[in-house]
Design an enzyme around this catalytic site. Structure first.
Site, PDB file in Angstrom:
ATOM      1  N   GLU A 189      54.856  27.409  11.627  1.00  0.00           N
ATOM      2  CA  GLU A 189      54.718  27.618  10.176  1.00  0.00           C
ATOM      3  C   GLU A 189      53.354  28.210   9.792  1.00  0.00           C
ATOM      4  OE1 GLU A 189      53.951  22.847   9.604  1.00  0.00           O
ATOM      5  OE2 GLU A 189      54.595  23.945   7.850  1.00  0.00           O
TER       6      GLU A 189
ATOM      7  N   VAL B 285      49.421  -4.887  18.689  1.00  0.00           N
ATOM      8  CA  VAL B 285      49.527  -6.230  18.090  1.00  0.00           C
ATOM      9  C   VAL B 285      49.722  -7.270  19.193  1.00  0.00           C
ATOM     10  CG1 VAL B 285      50.998  -7.731  16.665  1.00  0.00           C
ATOM     11  CG2 VAL B 285      50.377  -5.444  15.846  1.00  0.00           C
TER      12      VAL B 285
ATOM     13  N   ALA C 258      63.347  31.370  24.093  1.00  0.00           N
ATOM     14  CA  ALA C 258      63.141  32.271  22.949  1.00  0.00           C
ATOM     15  C   ALA C 258      62.593  33.619  23.422  1.00  0.00           C
ATOM     16  CB  ALA C 258      62.162  31.629  21.969  1.00  0.00           C
TER      17      ALA C 258
ATOM     18  N   MET D 209      57.351  23.262  12.900  1.00  0.00           N
ATOM     19  CA  MET D 209      56.105  22.751  12.314  1.00  0.00           C
ATOM     20  C   MET D 209      54.887  23.156  13.144  1.00  0.00           C
ATOM     21  SD  MET D 209      56.833  19.076  10.656  1.00  0.00           S
ATOM     22  CE  MET D 209      57.191  19.042   8.899  1.00  0.00           C
TER      23      MET D 209
ATOM     24  N   ASP E 108      47.380  18.702  18.935  1.00  0.00           N
ATOM     25  CA  ASP E 108      46.214  19.592  18.857  1.00  0.00           C
ATOM     26  C   ASP E 108      44.909  18.837  19.085  1.00  0.00           C
ATOM     27  OD1 ASP E 108      46.577  18.144  16.573  1.00  0.00           O
ATOM     28  OD2 ASP E 108      45.947  19.729  15.208  1.00  0.00           O
TER      29      ASP E 108
ATOM     30  N   ASP F 277      51.590  17.371  16.460  1.00  0.00           N
ATOM     31  CA  ASP F 277      51.034  18.704  16.726  1.00  0.00           C
ATOM     32  C   ASP F 277      50.375  18.869  18.100  1.00  0.00           C
ATOM     33  OD1 ASP F 277      51.826  19.742  14.317  1.00  0.00           O
ATOM     34  OD2 ASP F 277      50.015  19.081  13.278  1.00  0.00           O
TER      35      ASP F 277
ATOM     36  N   GLY G  56      49.285  12.251   9.181  1.00  0.00           N
ATOM     37  CA  GLY G  56      50.713  12.586   9.338  1.00  0.00           C
ATOM     38  C   GLY G  56      51.421  11.561  10.214  1.00  0.00           C
TER      39      GLY G  56
ATOM     40  N   VAL H 137      62.711  17.281   9.704  1.00  0.00           N
ATOM     41  CA  VAL H 137      63.509  16.592  10.743  1.00  0.00           C
ATOM     42  C   VAL H 137      62.663  16.400  12.004  1.00  0.00           C
ATOM     43  CG1 VAL H 137      65.842  17.302  10.043  1.00  0.00           C
ATOM     44  CG2 VAL H 137      64.542  18.736  11.607  1.00  0.00           C
TER      45      VAL H 137
ATOM     46  N   ALA I  76      52.544  -2.508  20.620  1.00  0.00           N
ATOM     47  CA  ALA I  76      51.754  -2.766  21.833  1.00  0.00           C
ATOM     48  C   ALA I  76      50.380  -3.328  21.477  1.00  0.00           C
ATOM     49  CB  ALA I  76      51.593  -1.467  22.631  1.00  0.00           C
TER      50      ALA I  76
ATOM     51  N   ARG J  31      47.269   9.792   3.086  1.00  0.00           N
ATOM     52  CA  ARG J  31      46.006  10.527   3.116  1.00  0.00           C
ATOM     53  C   ARG J  31      45.177   9.942   1.972  1.00  0.00           C
ATOM     54  NH1 ARG J  31      49.555  14.593   5.423  1.00  0.00           N
ATOM     55  NH2 ARG J  31      48.638  14.968   7.473  1.00  0.00           N
TER      56      ARG J  31
ATOM     57  N   ASP K  72      43.120  14.153  14.103  1.00  0.00           N
ATOM     58  CA  ASP K  72      41.659  14.302  14.156  1.00  0.00           C
ATOM     59  C   ASP K  72      40.995  14.023  12.813  1.00  0.00           C
ATOM     60  OD1 ASP K  72      42.597  16.648  13.091  1.00  0.00           O
ATOM     61  OD2 ASP K  72      41.204  17.940  14.187  1.00  0.00           O
TER      62      ASP K  72
ATOM     63  N   ARG L 227      73.664  37.407  16.297  1.00  0.00           N
ATOM     64  CA  ARG L 227      72.614  37.392  15.283  1.00  0.00           C
ATOM     65  C   ARG L 227      71.229  37.225  15.875  1.00  0.00           C
ATOM     66  NH1 ARG L 227      75.893  33.807  10.960  1.00  0.00           N
ATOM     67  NH2 ARG L 227      76.567  35.574   9.728  1.00  0.00           N
TER      68      ARG L 227
ATOM     69  N   THR M 134      50.073  12.292  16.632  1.00  0.00           N
ATOM     70  CA  THR M 134      50.360  13.505  15.842  1.00  0.00           C
ATOM     71  C   THR M 134      51.400  14.335  16.578  1.00  0.00           C
ATOM     72  OG1 THR M 134      49.502  15.676  15.215  1.00  0.00           O
ATOM     73  CG2 THR M 134      48.193  14.466  16.802  1.00  0.00           C
TER      74      THR M 134
ATOM     75  N   ARG N  45      50.917  23.773  11.356  1.00  0.00           N
ATOM     76  CA  ARG N  45      50.113  24.561  10.408  1.00  0.00           C
ATOM     77  C   ARG N  45      48.934  25.212  11.112  1.00  0.00           C
ATOM     78  NH1 ARG N  45      50.808  20.795   5.702  1.00  0.00           N
ATOM     79  NH2 ARG N  45      49.405  19.494   6.888  1.00  0.00           N
TER      80      ARG N  45
HETATM   81  P1  ADP Z   1      45.313  13.467  10.437  1.00  0.00           P
HETATM   82  O1  ADP Z   1      44.674  12.186  10.829  1.00  0.00           O
HETATM   83  O2  ADP Z   1      46.778  13.492  10.726  1.00  0.00           O
HETATM   84  O3  ADP Z   1      44.550  14.675  10.962  1.00  0.00           O
HETATM   85  P2  ADP Z   1      44.170  13.951   7.786  1.00  0.00           P
HETATM   86  O4  ADP Z   1      43.345  15.123   8.204  1.00  0.00           O
HETATM   87  O5  ADP Z   1      44.862  14.046   6.487  1.00  0.00           O
HETATM   88  O6  ADP Z   1      45.278  13.540   8.845  1.00  0.00           O
HETATM   89  O7  ADP Z   1      43.176  12.676   7.745  1.00  0.00           O
HETATM   90  C1  ADP Z   1      43.678  11.400   7.412  1.00  0.00           C
HETATM   91  C2  ADP Z   1      42.670  10.680   6.557  1.00  0.00           C
HETATM   92  O8  ADP Z   1      41.449  10.481   7.281  1.00  0.00           O
HETATM   93  C3  ADP Z   1      42.237  11.383   5.294  1.00  0.00           C
HETATM   94  O9  ADP Z   1      43.159  11.258   4.242  1.00  0.00           O
HETATM   95  C4  ADP Z   1      40.943  10.662   4.983  1.00  0.00           C
HETATM   96  O10 ADP Z   1      41.186   9.417   4.366  1.00  0.00           O
HETATM   97  C5  ADP Z   1      40.371  10.424   6.366  1.00  0.00           C
HETATM   98  N1  ADP Z   1      39.395  11.479   6.665  1.00  0.00           N
HETATM   99  C6  ADP Z   1      39.622  12.726   7.137  1.00  0.00           C
HETATM  100  N2  ADP Z   1      38.475  13.441   7.239  1.00  0.00           N
HETATM  101  C7  ADP Z   1      37.492  12.615   6.807  1.00  0.00           C
HETATM  102  C8  ADP Z   1      36.078  12.748   6.644  1.00  0.00           C
HETATM  103  N3  ADP Z   1      35.452  13.884   6.942  1.00  0.00           N
HETATM  104  N4  ADP Z   1      35.384  11.683   6.148  1.00  0.00           N
HETATM  105  C9  ADP Z   1      36.014  10.527   5.850  1.00  0.00           C
HETATM  106  N5  ADP Z   1      37.342  10.347   5.974  1.00  0.00           N
HETATM  107  C10 ADP Z   1      38.076  11.362   6.445  1.00  0.00           C
END
Ligand code: ADP
Length: 327
Positions: free
Chosen positions: A227, A28, A191, A174, A134, A132, A15, A258, A26, A76, A107, A167, A130, A176
C-alpha cells in the site's frame, strides 16, 4: 545493581497483530510462575495514563492462545508523547507498585518505552509485535507469518478467478513503509511483479514487461503492490496500466484489514510464546531495556535504543529472483 522486579505491567501497543494474545499469555504465566504480581494495562500507553490497569491471574489468559487481536486492546496515544502524559503514566504505575514493563508493539511503541525508561528508571522490555516485520534484531515479528498466510490464501483464490477470465489482477497488501508482506506473499504466490516501498518503482519497466507478456498471450498475471509503494497503491497502478495497455482486462483487489485478523499461525504462536517467556526472564535477570528477538532460532537481545534506529533490510537478491521466476 538494578532493583529486583516484583510487579510487572504488560501491554499491547500500536498496530494489533495476530499472536499478541499468545505472547500475553506466556508473559503472564511466566511472571506468575516466578511469584511476580502481574498487571494487564489496557489500550497501551493510554491505559497507563488513564489508570486502566488490572491484576491478572492464570485464568485471565485462558483460552486466548488461538485468538487474533489482543484481549488487552491496543491504541495509539498522543498524550504519551508529552512529558506531562508520561508523568501521569508513571504516577499510576507507582500507585500499583509496578516496577517492570513489557511492551508488545512496533518501533513506535519501543520509542515510547525507551524515553519512558530513561525518564523514570523503570525497566522496559520490548517484544516485536507487528505484521510488517520492519524491525531489525529479529528474524520474525509476531503476526507477520499469519498476515502473509492470509494474503497468500487470498491471492491463491484471486489467481483462480484471474485464470478463468484471463485477467491481470493487481493485489494491494498492507505495508505503509515496509514491503515484507508484499515480498513474501508475492513470492509465495508466484506474482509477476512485486512493488515495495523499499525499492523505487520503475513503472515503465513494469509496463514493458506486461506488454511483452501480452504479446506472448500470457494474460493471467498477478502484480502484488504494498500500500505504501512510492508509485502509489493498487488503484493508481491499475489506472496507468489500463491507459498504456488497453488489451488487458484488469481488476484491483485491496486486501485491507483481513490481513490483521484471524487465528495466529503455528509459527506466530511459537515465537510469541518464546518471546513472552524470555521477556519476563530478562526482567528477572536484569537484562533491561532490550527488545527480545529471535535470530537463527535463538533468543537475541537488542538494546531498545538500537532497535528503534535499525531497519530490517530487504534482500535484493530476492527481487532479482522474482524476475527470473516470473518469466
Ligand atoms: P507501533 O508501535 O505499531 O509502531 P505507533 O508508531 O503508533 O505504533 O506507536 C505506538 C505508540 O507509542 C504511540 O501512539 C505513542 O503513544 C507511543 N510513541 C511512539 N513514538 C513515541 C515517542 N517518540 N515518544 C513517546 N511515545 C511514543
Amino acid at each position: 545493581m538494578s532493583k529486583k522486579v516484583t510487579k510487572i505491567g504488560i501491554m499491547t501497543s500500536g498496530g494489533d497483530a495476530p499472536g499478541m494474545n499468545a505472547c500475553v499469555r506466556a508473559a503472564v504465566r511466566t511472571g506468575l510462575f516466578n511469584k511476580m504480581e502481574v498487571y494487564g494495562i489496557t489500550r497501551g500507553y493510554s491505559g497507563m495514563i488513564d489508570d486502566d490497569i488490572h491484576k491478572m491471574d492464570s485464568r485471565s489468559v485462558a483460552n486466548i492462545i488461538q485468538r487474533g487481536g489482543t484481549i488487552l486492546k491496543t491504541a495509539r496515544c498522543k498524550e504519551f508523547m508529552t512529558p506531562e502524559g508520561r508523568k501521569k503514566a508513571y504516577a499510576n504505575l507507582k500507585k500499583h507498585g509496578i516496577n517492570g514493563l513489557i511492551i508488545i508493539g512496533g518501533d513506535g511503541s519501543f520509542k515510547g518505552a525507551q524515553i519512558f525508561s530513561n525518564e523514570f528508571d523503570i525497566p522496559c522490555i520490548g517484544i516485536p509485535g507487528t505484521i510488517d516485520k520492519d524491525i531489525a534484531g529479529t528474524d520474525f515479528t509476531i503476526g507477520f507469518d499469519t498476515a502473509v498466510n492470509t494474503a497468500i490464501d487470498a491471492i491463491d483464490k484471486i489467481r483462480d478467478t484471474a485464470d478463468a477470465h484471463d485477467r491481470l489482477f493487481i493485489v494491494e497488501v498492507m505495508g505503509r513503509d515496509a514491503g515484507y508482506i508484499a515480498l513474501y506473499s508475492g513470492i509465495g504466490t508466484g506474482a509477476e511483479h512485486i512493488l515495495i516501498p523499499e525499492q523505487k518503482t520503475d513503472v515503465e519497466a513494469v509496463i514493458k514487461s506486461l506488454q511483452e507478456k501480452e504479446r506472448r498471450k500470457k494474460l493471467v498475471n498477478i502484480v502484488v503492490v504494498a500500500e505504501g509503494d512510492d508509485f502509489g497503491g493498487g488503484n493508481e497502478l491499475a489506472e496507468i496500466i489500463k491507459e498504456r495497455i488497453p488489451g488487458f482486462d484488469i481488476r484491483v483487489a485491496i486486501l485491507g484489514h483481513v490481513q490483521r485478523g484471524g487465528a495466529p499461525s503455528s509459527l506466530d504462536r511459537m515465537i510469541a510464546s518464546r518471546m513472552g517467556y524470555s521477556a519476563v526472564n530478562c526482567l528477572i535477570e536484569g537484562n533491561h531495556n532490550v527488545m527480545v528477538g529471535i535470530v537463527n532460532n535463538k533468543m537475541h537481545y537488542t538494546p531498545l535504543d538500537k532497535a528503534i534506529k535499525a531497519k530490517q533490510r530487504i534482500n535484493e537478491d530476492w527481487l532479482k529472483m522474482v524476475k527470473i521466476l516470473a518469466s
